[in-house]
Scaffold this motif. Structure first.
Motif, PDB file in Angstrom:
ATOM      1  N   GLY A  20       0.797  -1.217   0.000  1.00 41.85           N
ATOM      2  CA  GLY A  20       0.000   0.000   0.000  1.00 41.85           C
ATOM      3  C   GLY A  20       0.825   1.260   0.000  1.00 41.85           C
ATOM      4  N   PHE A  21       2.147   1.158   0.076  1.00 41.78           N
ATOM      5  CA  PHE A  21       2.980   2.344   0.039  1.00 41.78           C
ATOM      6  C   PHE A  21       3.470   2.573  -1.394  1.00 41.78           C
ATOM      7  CE2 PHE A  21       2.466   2.249   4.296  1.00 41.78           C
ATOM      8  CZ  PHE A  21       3.184   1.291   4.998  1.00 41.78           C
ATOM      9  N   LEU A  22       3.557   3.828  -1.790  1.00 44.91           N
ATOM     10  CA  LEU A  22       4.066   4.123  -3.124  1.00 44.91           C
ATOM     11  C   LEU A  22       5.496   3.626  -3.253  1.00 44.91           C
ATOM     12  CD1 LEU A  22       2.808   7.730  -3.843  1.00 44.91           C
ATOM     13  CD2 LEU A  22       1.908   5.573  -4.679  1.00 44.91           C
ATOM     14  N   ASP A  23       5.819   3.133  -4.419  1.00 43.72           N
ATOM     15  CA  ASP A  23       7.203   2.717  -4.662  1.00 43.72           C
ATOM     16  C   ASP A  23       8.126   3.908  -4.470  1.00 43.72           C
ATOM     17  OD1 ASP A  23       6.419   0.167  -5.342  1.00 43.72           O
ATOM     18  OD2 ASP A  23       6.146   0.692  -7.459  1.00 43.72           O
ATOM     19  N   SER A  24       9.157   3.718  -3.688  1.00 35.16           N
ATOM     20  CA  SER A  24      10.090   4.812  -3.461  1.00 35.16           C
ATOM     21  C   SER A  24      10.983   4.976  -4.676  1.00 35.16           C
ATOM     22  CB  SER A  24      10.948   4.535  -2.226  1.00 35.16           C
ATOM     23  OG  SER A  24      11.842   3.481  -2.493  1.00 35.16           O
ATOM     24  N   VAL A  25      11.586   6.138  -4.763  1.00 37.54           N
ATOM     25  CA  VAL A  25      12.474   6.402  -5.875  1.00 37.54           C
ATOM     26  C   VAL A  25      13.674   5.459  -5.833  1.00 37.54           C
ATOM     27  CG1 VAL A  25      13.950   8.143  -6.927  1.00 37.54           C
ATOM     28  CG2 VAL A  25      11.746   8.797  -5.982  1.00 37.54           C
ATOM     29  N   ARG A  26      14.024   5.035  -4.612  1.00 39.49           N
ATOM     30  CA  ARG A  26      15.163   4.128  -4.460  1.00 39.49           C
ATOM     31  C   ARG A  26      14.698   2.669  -4.397  1.00 39.49           C
ATOM     32  NH1 ARG A  26      19.535   6.697  -6.192  1.00 39.49           N
ATOM     33  NH2 ARG A  26      20.048   8.552  -5.011  1.00 39.49           N
ATOM     34  N   PRO A 125      19.857  26.259   8.648  1.00 41.20           N
ATOM     35  CA  PRO A 125      20.667  25.779   7.516  1.00 41.20           C
ATOM     36  C   PRO A 125      20.810  24.271   7.556  1.00 41.20           C
ATOM     37  CG  PRO A 125      22.075  26.657   9.233  1.00 41.20           C
ATOM     38  CD  PRO A 125      20.661  26.951   9.664  1.00 41.20           C
ATOM     39  N   ASP A 126      21.101  23.696   6.414  1.00 46.30           N
ATOM     40  CA  ASP A 126      21.359  22.262   6.356  1.00 46.30           C
ATOM     41  C   ASP A 126      22.617  21.939   7.153  1.00 46.30           C
ATOM     42  OD1 ASP A 126      19.230  21.751   4.683  1.00 46.30           O
ATOM     43  OD2 ASP A 126      20.418  22.079   2.863  1.00 46.30           O
ATOM     44  N   ILE A 127      22.527  20.933   8.013  1.00 49.13           N
ATOM     45  CA  ILE A 127      23.704  20.408   8.697  1.00 49.13           C
ATOM     46  C   ILE A 127      23.891  19.006   8.152  1.00 49.13           C
ATOM     47  CG2 ILE A 127      24.731  19.858  10.931  1.00 49.13           C
ATOM     48  CD1 ILE A 127      22.798  21.824  12.198  1.00 49.13           C
ATOM     49  N   VAL A 128      24.852  18.843   7.270  1.00 48.28           N
ATOM     50  CA  VAL A 128      24.914  17.609   6.494  1.00 48.28           C
ATOM     51  C   VAL A 128      26.223  16.878   6.698  1.00 48.28           C
ATOM     52  CG1 VAL A 128      23.371  18.521   4.736  1.00 48.28           C
ATOM     53  CG2 VAL A 128      25.819  18.837   4.475  1.00 48.28           C
ATOM     54  N   LEU A 129      26.158  15.591   6.486  1.00 47.51           N
ATOM     55  CA  LEU A 129      27.348  14.765   6.485  1.00 47.51           C
ATOM     56  C   LEU A 129      28.003  14.825   5.105  1.00 47.51           C
ATOM     57  CD1 LEU A 129      25.858  11.664   8.292  1.00 47.51           C
ATOM     58  CD2 LEU A 129      27.436  13.325   9.277  1.00 47.51           C
ATOM     59  N   PRO A 130      29.286  14.625   5.012  1.00 46.20           N
ATOM     60  CA  PRO A 130      29.957  14.648   3.707  1.00 46.20           C
ATOM     61  C   PRO A 130      29.300  13.672   2.739  1.00 46.20           C
ATOM     62  CG  PRO A 130      31.567  14.612   5.487  1.00 46.20           C
ATOM     63  CD  PRO A 130      30.222  14.400   6.127  1.00 46.20           C
ATOM     64  N   GLY A 131      28.985  14.168   1.570  1.00 45.17           N
ATOM     65  CA  GLY A 131      28.417  13.321   0.536  1.00 45.17           C
ATOM     66  C   GLY A 131      26.912  13.191   0.562  1.00 45.17           C
ATOM     67  N   SER A 132      26.250  13.715   1.619  1.00 38.78           N
ATOM     68  CA  SER A 132      24.803  13.532   1.729  1.00 38.78           C
ATOM     69  C   SER A 132      23.998  14.683   1.143  1.00 38.78           C
ATOM     70  CB  SER A 132      24.409  13.331   3.191  1.00 38.78           C
ATOM     71  OG  SER A 132      24.733  14.485   3.950  1.00 38.78           O
ATOM     72  N   LEU A 133      24.632  15.838   0.938  1.00 38.89           N
ATOM     73  CA  LEU A 133      23.912  16.995   0.428  1.00 38.89           C
ATOM     74  C   LEU A 133      23.313  16.715  -0.940  1.00 38.89           C
ATOM     75  CD1 LEU A 133      23.019  19.894   0.760  1.00 38.89           C
ATOM     76  CD2 LEU A 133      25.221  20.646  -0.166  1.00 38.89           C
ATOM     77  N   GLY A 134      24.035  16.008  -1.780  1.00 37.94           N
ATOM     78  CA  GLY A 134      23.523  15.694  -3.105  1.00 37.94           C
ATOM     79  C   GLY A 134      22.282  14.843  -3.050  1.00 37.94           C
ATOM     80  N   LEU A 135      22.231  13.877  -2.128  1.00 38.44           N
ATOM     81  CA  LEU A 135      21.043  13.036  -1.970  1.00 38.44           C
ATOM     82  C   LEU A 135      19.846  13.849  -1.526  1.00 38.44           C
ATOM     83  CD1 LEU A 135      22.428   9.791  -0.284  1.00 38.44           C
ATOM     84  CD2 LEU A 135      21.456  10.000  -2.572  1.00 38.44           C
ATOM     85  N   THR A 137      19.349  17.086  -1.962  1.00 39.57           N
ATOM     86  CA  THR A 137      18.939  17.928  -3.087  1.00 39.57           C
ATOM     87  C   THR A 137      18.135  17.121  -4.092  1.00 39.57           C
ATOM     88  OG1 THR A 137      20.889  19.341  -2.827  1.00 39.57           O
ATOM     89  CG2 THR A 137      19.758  19.397  -4.958  1.00 39.57           C
ATOM     90  N   GLU A 138      18.586  15.911  -4.369  1.00 38.72           N
ATOM     91  CA  GLU A 138      17.866  15.042  -5.294  1.00 38.72           C
ATOM     92  C   GLU A 138      16.482  14.693  -4.762  1.00 38.72           C
ATOM     93  OE1 GLU A 138      18.381  10.652  -7.469  1.00 38.72           O
ATOM     94  OE2 GLU A 138      19.989  11.485  -6.225  1.00 38.72           O
ATOM     95  N   ALA A 139      16.374  14.496  -3.451  1.00 40.53           N
ATOM     96  CA  ALA A 139      15.087  14.164  -2.838  1.00 40.53           C
ATOM     97  C   ALA A 139      14.094  15.306  -3.026  1.00 40.53           C
ATOM     98  CB  ALA A 139      15.278  13.868  -1.351  1.00 40.53           C
ATOM     99  N   TYR A 140      14.543  16.528  -2.769  1.00 37.77           N
ATOM    100  CA  TYR A 140      13.662  17.686  -2.951  1.00 37.77           C
ATOM    101  C   TYR A 140      13.299  17.881  -4.422  1.00 37.77           C
ATOM    102  CZ  TYR A 140      13.823  19.605   1.816  1.00 37.77           C
ATOM    103  OH  TYR A 140      13.666  19.813   3.158  1.00 37.77           O
ATOM    104  N   ASP A 141      14.263  17.676  -5.289  1.00 35.73           N
ATOM    105  CA  ASP A 141      13.985  17.817  -6.721  1.00 35.73           C
ATOM    106  C   ASP A 141      12.913  16.824  -7.163  1.00 35.73           C
ATOM    107  OD1 ASP A 141      15.820  19.832  -6.916  1.00 35.73           O
ATOM    108  OD2 ASP A 141      17.419  18.600  -7.789  1.00 35.73           O
ATOM    109  N   ARG A 142      12.987  15.601  -6.645  1.00 39.32           N
ATOM    110  CA  ARG A 142      11.987  14.595  -7.003  1.00 39.32           C
ATOM    111  C   ARG A 142      10.607  15.011  -6.495  1.00 39.32           C
ATOM    112  NH1 ARG A 142       9.124  12.001 -10.213  1.00 39.32           N
ATOM    113  NH2 ARG A 142       8.179  10.071  -9.427  1.00 39.32           N
ATOM    114  N   CYS A 143      10.541  15.568  -5.293  1.00 42.70           N
ATOM    115  CA  CYS A 143       9.271  16.068  -4.778  1.00 42.70           C
ATOM    116  C   CYS A 143       8.720  17.161  -5.694  1.00 42.70           C
ATOM    117  CB  CYS A 143       9.458  16.612  -3.360  1.00 42.70           C
ATOM    118  SG  CYS A 143       9.759  15.361  -2.099  1.00 42.70           S
TER     119      CYS A 143
END
Length: 434
Positions: A20-26, A125-135, A137-143
């Protein structure tokens, strides 16, 4: 019954998976463990998740409203004892649905007022781990892509917002859409209360900063940055639960609560994101009430538009006692015949919906300037659905009232012009303190 968002939403067409959950992008995979275990990127989400759900029938509520006869509101209005309390068939006195919902409104408004006092609603502000900012950003773009595909008019309006607010609204839109899909999507017949319980547990994880997929990650980041409380989200899930077992509403008090669950909640979710204009003299509670009114008006409009469609599914989202007073019954609705009694009944229902739209208009002007256009567009377009029902001679059994594309195009500049009007002065606004 589809959720009536504060914006214009098309019927859902995305497929859902077996749970019943929508398929996630991942493809259902969880976000990287670093997002979940270290809980850094979603700073603040954990504390919000520990707030307990409100028990509306608690002794506190009964004493507060029954003994005091209501509450002195900041805008000078007073909730009367007769409007906030109702009697059950057994003679018990309980809070009305309107008062129960108002309790949630006060809670949401208090969150925003505390944030206004502490940090003037500055976005964290975003407090992010190295390498996670791109993910992220991609999540928001998909939304944003989902919003653009299924809510085109609203999406265009969000482009005027600041980037932070725009992305946050997209994240909330996607969560609401996915939630609605559980009971209104292609696999709705397979949804059980247990599935909704899992969805609510997943919501708790989001507010703890532990997203399941990248779309959840966008919402987790949003609720960490803005003063958004979990209660309206939980209430929306409760609305989906109602759709699993309830197909009749004995009076408007019951219908009001349902409309709040599935649509009014969106208003409460959205106000902290859209923001209140700095120059506004209105009380925070009154702006929330106006947002709630728009959600209720939109959902009531959906109900009146979809009478025939819902009847074919065995559902009647109309107050049963008012049908009886009009000399009508479920059988008349299933027969789908437009009569003078039906026309008279529909006129009263449309009048009520327009009253909620009028209440909503008072609050739209108080929102931040960049957020007003999409809300005005929604309000104007949904109001025109009521006009179309009237133009169809109240035949909402065999004709679906819709706003034509030319009328939508005309409405957009009208909505934009209204969005340029600043908040009224202290003497001119009905929402300011007196």
């Amino acid at each position: 019954m589809s959720v009536a968002f504060l914006w214009v939403v098309s019927p859902a067409t995305e497929a859902t998976n077996g749970t019943g959950f929508l398929d996630s992008v991942r493809d259902g995979n969880r976000i990287l463990d670093s997002f979940r275990s270290k809980n850094v990127i979603f700073n603040g989400g954990l504390n919000k998740a520990h707030k307990s759900r409100r028990n509306f029938t608690s002794m506190y509520s009964d004493l507060k409203y029954a003994c005091l006869g209501g509450s002195n509101l900041e805008n000078g209005n007073r909730l009367s004892l007769t409007s906030s309390l109702v009697a059950t068939p057994a003679g018990e006195i309980t809070l009305s649905s309107e008062q129960r919902v108002y309790d949630v409104v006060l809670r949401q408004a208090a969150l925003v007022k505390r944030q206004l006092k502490n940090e003037d609603l500055e976005v964290k502000p975003d407090i992010v781990l190295p390498g996670s900012l791109g993910l992220l950003t991609e999540a928001y773009d998909r939304c944003g892509e989902v919003c653009a595909e299924y809510a085109k008019t609203f999406y265009l309006g969000t482009l005027l917002m600041t980037p932070e607010r725009r992305r946050a609204i997209w994240a909330i839109y996607v969560w609401c859409r996915r939630t609605d899909e559980l009971v209104d999507g292609p696999n709705a017949s397979h949804i059980t209360p247990t599935a909704l319980d899992r969805w609510e547990a997943r919501l708790d994880d989001i507010f703890r900063g532990r997203p399941f997929d990248m779309l959840d990650a966008a919402l987790a980041d949003t609720v960490a940055k803005f003063p958004v409380d979990i209660q309206p989200f939980r209430d929306m899930i409760d609305g989906m639960r109602m759709d699993l077992w309830k197909s009749r509403y004995k009076n408007f008090d019951e219908l009001y609560l349902y409309c709040y669950y599935v649509a009014g909640t969106v208003g409460l979710m959205s106000v902290p994101i859209m923001g209140i204009a700095p120059e506004s003299q209105a009380t925070t509670e009154s702006v929330y009430n106006a947002a709630l009114a728009l959600g209720l008006a939109n959902q009531l409009t959906n109900i009146l538009r979809d009478v025939g469609e819902d009847a074919r599914r065995g559902r009647v989202y109309l107050p049963q006692d008012e049908l009886v007073q009009a000399g009508l019954s479920d059988e008349d609705i299933f027969a789908g015949k437009v009569t003078d009694k039906w026309r008279s009944f529909m006129k009263k229902q449309i009048k009520r919906a327009r009253k909620f739209f009028a209440d909503a208009e008072n609050g739209v002007t108080e929102l931040s300037a960049a957020s007003r256009w999409p809300v005005w567009a929604s309000l104007l377009l949904y109001q025109q659905i009521l006009d179309e029902i009237e133009a169809n001679d109240y035949d909402n059994f065999t004709k679906r009232a819709y706003v034509s594309k030319p009328k939508k195009i005309i409405s957009l500049p009208m909505a934009y012009a209204k969005s340029l009007v600043p908040p009224l002065s202290k003497t001119g606004s009905p929402l300011v303190k007196t």
